[in-house]
Enzyme design. Structure first.
Site, PDB file in Angstrom:
ATOM      1  N   TRP A  34      60.548  35.192  28.092  1.00 25.84           N
ATOM      2  CA  TRP A  34      60.252  35.454  26.675  1.00 25.84           C
ATOM      3  C   TRP A  34      61.321  36.318  26.030  1.00 25.84           C
ATOM      4  CZ3 TRP A  34      55.587  38.598  24.419  1.00 25.84           C
ATOM      5  CH2 TRP A  34      55.433  39.817  25.060  1.00 25.84           C
ATOM      6  N   ASP A 168      52.817  44.328  30.884  1.00 24.92           N
ATOM      7  CA  ASP A 168      52.651  44.488  32.329  1.00 24.92           C
ATOM      8  C   ASP A 168      51.581  45.463  32.829  1.00 24.92           C
ATOM      9  OD1 ASP A 168      54.874  42.934  32.010  1.00 24.92           O
ATOM     10  OD2 ASP A 168      56.179  44.122  33.287  1.00 24.92           O
ATOM     11  N   GLU A 400      63.991  50.261  24.621  1.00 22.34           N
ATOM     12  CA  GLU A 400      63.016  49.252  25.044  1.00 22.34           C
ATOM     13  C   GLU A 400      61.663  49.512  24.365  1.00 22.34           C
ATOM     14  OE1 GLU A 400      62.487  49.380  29.279  1.00 22.34           O
ATOM     15  OE2 GLU A 400      61.286  47.547  29.367  1.00 22.34           O
TER      16      GLU A 400
HETATM   17  C1  DGY Z   1      59.431  44.513  35.233  1.00 21.86           C
HETATM   18  O1  DGY Z   1      60.167  44.492  36.224  1.00 21.86           O
HETATM   19  O2  DGY Z   1      58.857  45.522  34.832  1.00 21.86           O
HETATM   20  C2  DGY Z   1      59.281  43.276  34.478  1.00 21.86           C
HETATM   21  O3  DGY Z   1      58.691  43.474  33.253  1.00 21.86           O
HETATM   22  C3  DGY Z   1      58.532  42.237  35.250  1.00 21.86           C
HETATM   23  O4  DGY Z   1      58.705  41.078  34.543  1.00 21.86           O
END
Ligand code: DGY
Length: 436
Positions: A34, A168, A400
């Site tokens: 994505w 996540d 980020e």
């Molecule tokens: C991470 O390594 O944190 C990634 O977001 C996994 O896709």
């Protein structure tokens, strides 16, 4: 503004590798699904050839069954864990023979990304040719989802791992994860050597993430087995909104190309079923928001995150329901002392403004909400999301993620996670090119 645009282009140029863009130096050294989609939207504003290249490279890694993996390991790198030797995508009989990848996917953004490329590009003929030669691959990906990720034929697809959600370590997953009986694995994390561990998931969380993968690998990433056995099986409003928005984009693009009535009809039947079920099943009237559904326990996950508002982007709610949704958004996430939009409900006890997807502002979600609000003519709030995104990047840099608390952000003078993050650059470039 011109200065931010210039700096955004520099970030994207710096993160370009041969044929794809890494999300962030050190922390994420490969191609992410994505991320690539959002990055291509930014690239289209200054280098259409590269935007096309970004998408072709990702689609080149598509599996024979239409699946598109969440990470494509183009190169060897020891700065990331878990890498290709852990994921072992080749266990699946239909996996790409050309690329090593994960056996996980990420939100299906490519349909609307192709449409954005068409809208942005000046050379329409050139981009249309590109769309013509790639659109069937995206269609095949949607076909994969409806055939393999919707066991009850509801029109809503599941994700089998929190890494598939894109959000996540959201508190959304806590209950599922904390009731799993995962072993303690021995491994060396790499992310925490790039970023303060306070801002990343814990070791115990990683044990659980690896455990879900071990189960999938034990069954060679077989979808039927995963649907039967994975402890994590969730219908996610963000993931399904991206799929529905991409369905809509594919219908428009096939019409533009002409002569694909059968595919258009199939897409339309997916849409009718999906939108109805989304509204019937995933809207929580008491909370005034869309929620996640745990398909393993057959129970709703009654919490609110920025994902709860993404159906606006895919034109899922009625006007009336959109009003309720926006009221919830502004009451919980939009007070004056906060930057829009926190990734998790700031009024919830599990909110953490520093930790990855447990609270910080992310520019890709802001971009999705900005467009969603514009769809429903909430122009003032859309304008505020755009203004907040510009201010965060201008004051602190291309991070980020960012602290939603204005006072703390200004005291810190920086964002969180990786720096010079590609989709932050790509999507601010796109928002700056929008009139309102
Ligand atoms: C991470 O390594 O944190 C990634 O977001 C996994 O896709």
């Amino acid at each position: 503004m011109d200065d931010i645009k210039k700096r955004a282009i520099q970030v994207l140029n710096k993160n370009w590798r041969d044929g794809f863009t890494i999300p962030c130096e050190g922390l994420y050294p490969f191609q992410w699904k994505w991320d690539s989609g959002f990055i291509a939207i930014g690239l289209a504003h200054f280098n259409l050839e590269r935007a096309k290249n970004e998408i072709s490279t990702l689609l080149d890694a598509q599996w024979e069954n239409g699946f598109i993996p969440h990470i494509v390991f183009h190169n060897d790198s020891d700065s990331y864990f878990p890498g290709p030797d852990f994921h072992r995508s080749y266990l699946h009989p239909k996996a790409s023979k050309k690329y090593r990848s994960t056996g996980l996917t990420q939100p299906p953004v490519l349909g609307f990304v192709l449409q954005k490329l068409y809208q942005i590009a000046k050379d329409k003929e050139n981009v249309l040719k590109f769309i013509k030669s790639n659109i069937d691959k995206v269609y095949a990906n949607h076909l994969y989802f409806y055939a393999n990720r919707d066991p009850n034929k509801e029109g809503l697809v599941y994700i089998y791992h929190n890494w598939e959600s894109g959000t996540d370590n959201s508190p959304m997953w806590d209950e599922i994860i904390n009731t799993m009986d995962s072993p303690e694995y021995t491994f060396e994390r790499r992310d925490t050597s790039h970023v303060d561990p306070e801002q990343r998931p814990s070791k115990r969380e990683y044990d659980h993430y690896l455990h879900i993968l071990e189960i999938a690998k034990n069954h060679k990433y077989n979808d039927k087995k995963i649907a039967q056995l994975s402890p994590f099986l969730v219908q996610d409003p963000l993931f399904n909104s991206m799929l529905i928005k991409s369905n809509e984009a594919l219908i428009d693009l096939y019409r533009l190309i002409g002569d694909e009535n059968e595919k258009i009809n199939t897409l339309k039947s997916w849409q009718t079923k999906a939108i109805k079920q989304f509204n019937d099943k995933l809207f929580d009237k008491e909370l005034g928001a869309y929620i996640h559904f745990n398909l393993r326990s057959e129970k709703p996950i009654r919490m609110i995150s920025s994902s709860s508002f993404t159906p606006l982007f895919a034109n899922i709610p009625s006007e009336e329901r959109a009003d309720i949704l926006i009221d919830t958004l502004m009451k919980r996430f939009g007070t004056k002392d906060q930057y829009l939009c926190a990734s998790f409900d700031p009024t919830n006890e599990f909110y953490n403004p520093k930790k990855y997807w447990r609270g910080p502002v992310w520019i890709n979600l802001n971009w999705i909400l900005y467009h969603g609000l514009k769809n429903y003519r909430y122009l003032e709030i859309a304008g505020r999301i755009k203004k907040d995104s510009i201010e965060l990047i201008d004051k602190f840099g291309f991070y980020e993620y960012f602290d939603p608390d204005k006072k703390r952000s200004i005291e810190n003078e920086h964002g969180y996670g990786g720096e010079n993050f590609s989709w932050t650059a790509a999507l601010i470039l796109d928002m700056l090119n929008e009139k309102t």
